[in-house]
Design a protein around this motif. Structure first.
Motif, PDB file in Angstrom:
ATOM      1  N   TYR A 110       0.754  -1.163   0.072  1.00 43.59           N
ATOM      2  CA  TYR A 110       0.108   0.047   0.014  1.00 43.59           C
ATOM      3  C   TYR A 110       0.839   1.305   0.122  1.00 43.59           C
ATOM      4  O   TYR A 110       1.964   1.265   0.288  1.00 43.59           O
ATOM      5  N   GLN A 111       0.326   2.511  -0.178  1.00 45.93           N
ATOM      6  CA  GLN A 111       1.185   3.606  -0.312  1.00 45.93           C
ATOM      7  C   GLN A 111       0.597   4.030   1.145  1.00 45.93           C
ATOM      8  O   GLN A 111      -0.365   4.178   1.718  1.00 45.93           O
ATOM      9  N   GLU A 112       1.733   4.866   1.714  1.00 48.20           N
ATOM     10  CA  GLU A 112       1.487   5.565   3.097  1.00 48.20           C
ATOM     11  C   GLU A 112       2.253   6.806   2.898  1.00 48.20           C
ATOM     12  O   GLU A 112       3.391   7.128   2.932  1.00 48.20           O
ATOM     13  N   GLY A 113       1.569   7.630   2.481  1.00 43.06           N
ATOM     14  CA  GLY A 113       1.816   8.945   2.134  1.00 43.06           C
ATOM     15  C   GLY A 113       2.950   8.915   0.653  1.00 43.06           C
ATOM     16  O   GLY A 113       2.238   8.333  -0.376  1.00 43.06           O
ATOM     17  N   ALA A 114       4.088   9.421   0.695  1.00 39.11           N
ATOM     18  CA  ALA A 114       4.932   9.345  -0.456  1.00 39.11           C
ATOM     19  C   ALA A 114       5.598   8.025  -0.626  1.00 39.11           C
ATOM     20  O   ALA A 114       6.201   7.697  -1.452  1.00 39.11           O
ATOM     21  N   VAL A 115       5.527   7.114   0.469  1.00 36.28           N
ATOM     22  CA  VAL A 115       6.268   5.806   0.508  1.00 36.28           C
ATOM     23  C   VAL A 115       5.110   4.768   0.298  1.00 36.28           C
ATOM     24  O   VAL A 115       3.922   4.635   0.779  1.00 36.28           O
ATOM     25  N   ALA A 116       5.641   3.502  -0.484  1.00 41.48           N
ATOM     26  CA  ALA A 116       5.050   2.369  -0.739  1.00 41.48           C
ATOM     27  C   ALA A 116       5.705   1.586   0.331  1.00 41.48           C
ATOM     28  O   ALA A 116       6.726   1.453   0.687  1.00 41.48           O
ATOM     29  N   MET A 117       4.630   0.703   1.032  1.00 44.07           N
ATOM     30  CA  MET A 117       4.913  -0.110   2.031  1.00 44.07           C
ATOM     31  C   MET A 117       4.566  -1.555   1.518  1.00 44.07           C
ATOM     32  O   MET A 117       3.722  -1.836   0.752  1.00 44.07           O
ATOM     33  N   PHE A 118       5.219  -2.470   2.129  1.00 42.78           N
ATOM     34  CA  PHE A 118       5.198  -3.848   1.960  1.00 42.78           C
ATOM     35  C   PHE A 118       5.078  -4.539   3.115  1.00 42.78           C
ATOM     36  O   PHE A 118       6.257  -4.367   4.029  1.00 42.78           O
ATOM     37  N   SER A 119       4.045  -5.237   3.709  1.00 41.32           N
ATOM     38  CA  SER A 119       4.167  -5.937   5.125  1.00 41.32           C
ATOM     39  C   SER A 119       3.617  -7.315   5.020  1.00 41.32           C
ATOM     40  O   SER A 119       2.683  -7.879   4.144  1.00 41.32           O
ATOM     41  N   VAL A 120       4.064  -7.964   6.007  1.00 41.95           N
ATOM     42  CA  VAL A 120       3.780  -9.373   6.458  1.00 41.95           C
ATOM     43  C   VAL A 120       3.285  -9.335   7.855  1.00 41.95           C
ATOM     44  O   VAL A 120       4.326  -9.132   8.468  1.00 41.95           O
ATOM     45  N   GLY A 121       2.164  -9.587   8.308  1.00 43.71           N
ATOM     46  CA  GLY A 121       1.732  -9.281   9.479  1.00 43.71           C
ATOM     47  C   GLY A 121       1.759  -7.858  10.028  1.00 43.71           C
ATOM     48  O   GLY A 121       1.632  -6.931   9.489  1.00 43.71           O
ATOM     49  N   GLN A 122       2.744  -7.788  11.147  1.00 42.41           N
ATOM     50  CA  GLN A 122       2.845  -6.430  11.601  1.00 42.41           C
ATOM     51  C   GLN A 122       4.074  -5.882  11.248  1.00 42.41           C
ATOM     52  O   GLN A 122       4.508  -4.751  11.388  1.00 42.41           O
ATOM     53  N   GLU A 123       5.104  -6.655  10.518  1.00 43.08           N
ATOM     54  CA  GLU A 123       6.338  -6.183  10.055  1.00 43.08           C
ATOM     55  C   GLU A 123       6.207  -5.553   8.602  1.00 43.08           C
ATOM     56  O   GLU A 123       5.800  -6.085   7.775  1.00 43.08           O
ATOM     57  N   ARG A 125       7.976  -2.809   5.497  1.00 41.94           N
ATOM     58  CA  ARG A 125       9.187  -2.453   4.950  1.00 41.94           C
ATOM     59  C   ARG A 125       8.843  -1.391   3.976  1.00 41.94           C
ATOM     60  O   ARG A 125       7.997  -1.562   2.939  1.00 41.94           O
ATOM     61  N   ALA A 126       9.654  -0.330   3.838  1.00 40.42           N
ATOM     62  CA  ALA A 126       9.363   0.538   2.637  1.00 40.42           C
ATOM     63  C   ALA A 126       9.920   0.028   1.465  1.00 40.42           C
ATOM     64  O   ALA A 126      11.053  -0.418   1.498  1.00 40.42           O
ATOM     65  N   VAL A 127       9.262  -0.052   0.118  1.00 40.78           N
ATOM     66  CA  VAL A 127       9.652  -0.456  -1.026  1.00 40.78           C
ATOM     67  C   VAL A 127       9.699   0.567  -2.163  1.00 40.78           C
ATOM     68  O   VAL A 127       8.667   1.481  -2.101  1.00 40.78           O
ATOM     69  N   ASP A 128      10.381   0.530  -2.867  1.00 35.58           N
ATOM     70  CA  ASP A 128      10.384   1.412  -4.170  1.00 35.58           C
ATOM     71  C   ASP A 128       9.578   0.634  -5.351  1.00 35.58           C
ATOM     72  O   ASP A 128      10.148  -0.114  -5.814  1.00 35.58           O
ATOM     73  N   PRO A 129       8.371   1.110  -5.722  1.00 31.68           N
ATOM     74  CA  PRO A 129       7.714   0.401  -6.734  1.00 31.68           C
ATOM     75  C   PRO A 129       8.584   0.324  -8.169  1.00 31.68           C
ATOM     76  O   PRO A 129       8.269  -0.781  -8.738  1.00 31.68           O
ATOM     77  N   ALA A 130       9.354   1.296  -8.222  1.00 34.54           N
ATOM     78  CA  ALA A 130      10.291   1.256  -9.569  1.00 34.54           C
ATOM     79  C   ALA A 130      10.952  -0.021  -9.654  1.00 34.54           C
ATOM     80  O   ALA A 130      11.147  -0.528 -10.911  1.00 34.54           O
ATOM     81  N   GLN A 171       4.000  -0.344 -16.458  1.00 37.45           N
ATOM     82  CA  GLN A 171       4.739   0.381 -17.545  1.00 37.45           C
ATOM     83  C   GLN A 171       4.126   1.885 -17.980  1.00 37.45           C
ATOM     84  O   GLN A 171       4.486   2.857 -18.358  1.00 37.45           O
ATOM     85  N   GLU A 172       2.597   1.535 -18.236  1.00 43.64           N
ATOM     86  CA  GLU A 172       1.852   2.589 -18.579  1.00 43.64           C
ATOM     87  C   GLU A 172       1.633   3.818 -17.472  1.00 43.64           C
ATOM     88  O   GLU A 172       1.700   4.872 -17.899  1.00 43.64           O
ATOM     89  N   ASP A 173       1.264   3.210 -16.512  1.00 45.69           N
ATOM     90  CA  ASP A 173       1.095   4.129 -15.266  1.00 45.69           C
ATOM     91  C   ASP A 173       1.708   3.838 -13.906  1.00 45.69           C
ATOM     92  O   ASP A 173       1.139   3.219 -13.036  1.00 45.69           O
ATOM     93  N   PRO A 174       3.204   4.013 -13.724  1.00 42.23           N
ATOM     94  CA  PRO A 174       3.770   3.286 -12.689  1.00 42.23           C
ATOM     95  C   PRO A 174       3.440   4.085 -11.479  1.00 42.23           C
ATOM     96  O   PRO A 174       3.645   5.233 -11.427  1.00 42.23           O
ATOM     97  N   PRO A 175       3.451   3.445 -10.304  1.00 38.52           N
ATOM     98  CA  PRO A 175       3.204   4.330  -9.174  1.00 38.52           C
ATOM     99  C   PRO A 175       4.591   4.961  -8.480  1.00 38.52           C
ATOM    100  O   PRO A 175       5.590   4.142  -9.048  1.00 38.52           O
ATOM    101  N   ARG A 176       4.346   5.843  -7.813  1.00 38.57           N
ATOM    102  CA  ARG A 176       5.735   6.500  -7.680  1.00 38.57           C
ATOM    103  C   ARG A 176       6.087   6.568  -6.211  1.00 38.57           C
ATOM    104  O   ARG A 176       5.334   6.398  -5.314  1.00 38.57           O
ATOM    105  N   ALA A 177       7.601   6.388  -6.016  1.00 29.03           N
ATOM    106  CA  ALA A 177       7.911   6.261  -4.441  1.00 29.03           C
ATOM    107  C   ALA A 177       8.846   7.693  -4.418  1.00 29.03           C
ATOM    108  O   ALA A 177       9.078   8.401  -5.458  1.00 29.03           O
ATOM    109  N   ALA A 178       8.745   8.330  -3.240  1.00 32.62           N
ATOM    110  CA  ALA A 178       9.500   9.325  -2.862  1.00 32.62           C
ATOM    111  C   ALA A 178      11.132   9.010  -3.501  1.00 32.62           C
ATOM    112  O   ALA A 178      11.423   7.939  -3.260  1.00 32.62           O
TER     113      ALA A 178
END
Length: 188
Positions: A110-123, A125-130, A171-178
């Motif tokens: 999911y997106q949290e502000g300008a950052v994309a996050m990937f989570s498993v349970g409560q853990e 991590r910020a990830v760059d969608p690119a 490729q047509e519309d990539p989500p952006r990360a900070a």
């Protein structure tokens, strides 16, 4: 010249039926001692798949950090489907979520502000969608291609088609990360 490390690595492991796993301690450091790497032993993995022995660890790492830990084991094929579904939801709607097949453990992107996050349970991590999204799509394509080659009766054409559609959409519309989130090559 060596190949640059990939941002995303997904390695499916099945539990070896001839070895009892008593603890997850050390499994991440030495998975071959108790787990069967699907790509290193494709014929043996295909035999296990056909027998229904699909439980194991889907090692999903991002810049060297495991996002799915060994104790989050489950049906590896189902986990691969869920990773693809979760990332696909992020690509198509900005958020993706699924539950592990046999445990109440959510997998989210999911997106949290300008950052994309990937989570498993409560853990989480910020990830760059690119690099994260194409890396997951490449890795899931590798898995479903393996499955089609070694277990053709599994008929994973639907998943390969979904990956192609998601890749095109991304490729047509990539989500952006900070911009500050971008990892320099070879670092975490």
């Amino acid at each position: 010249m060596s190949e640059a490390p990939r941002a995303v690595q997904i390695t499916p492991y099945f539990f070896r039926p001839d070895r009892m796993l008593r603890s997850f301690d050390g499994v991440a450091a030495e998975p071959a001692t108790s787990l069967l790497n699907v790509y290193a032993e494709p014929q043996a993995a295909a035999q296990l798949w056909r027998k229904g022995n699909r439980d194991g660890w889907l090692r999903l790492s991002y810049h060297g950090h495991d996002l799915i830990r060994p104790e989050h084991w489950d049906d590896v094929g189902d986990l691969m489907d869920l990773v693809l579904h979760t990332v696909g939801g992020f690509v198509t709607s900005g958020a993706g979520e699924a539950l592990f097949p046999d445990q109440p453990l959510p997998l989210r992107m999911y997106q949290e502000g300008a950052v994309a996050m990937f989570s498993v349970g409560q853990e989480r991590r910020a990830v760059d969608p690119a690099d994260f999204v194409p890396g997951v799509l490449d890795a899931t394509q590798t898995f479903y291609t393996w499955l089609g080659q070694y277990v053709p009766e599994a008929n994973e054409v639907r998943e390969l088609d979904a990956i192609a559609r998601l890749r095109e959409r991304f490729q047509e519309d990539p989500p952006r990360a900070a911009p500050w989130l971008r990892y320099p090559s070879g670092t975490a």
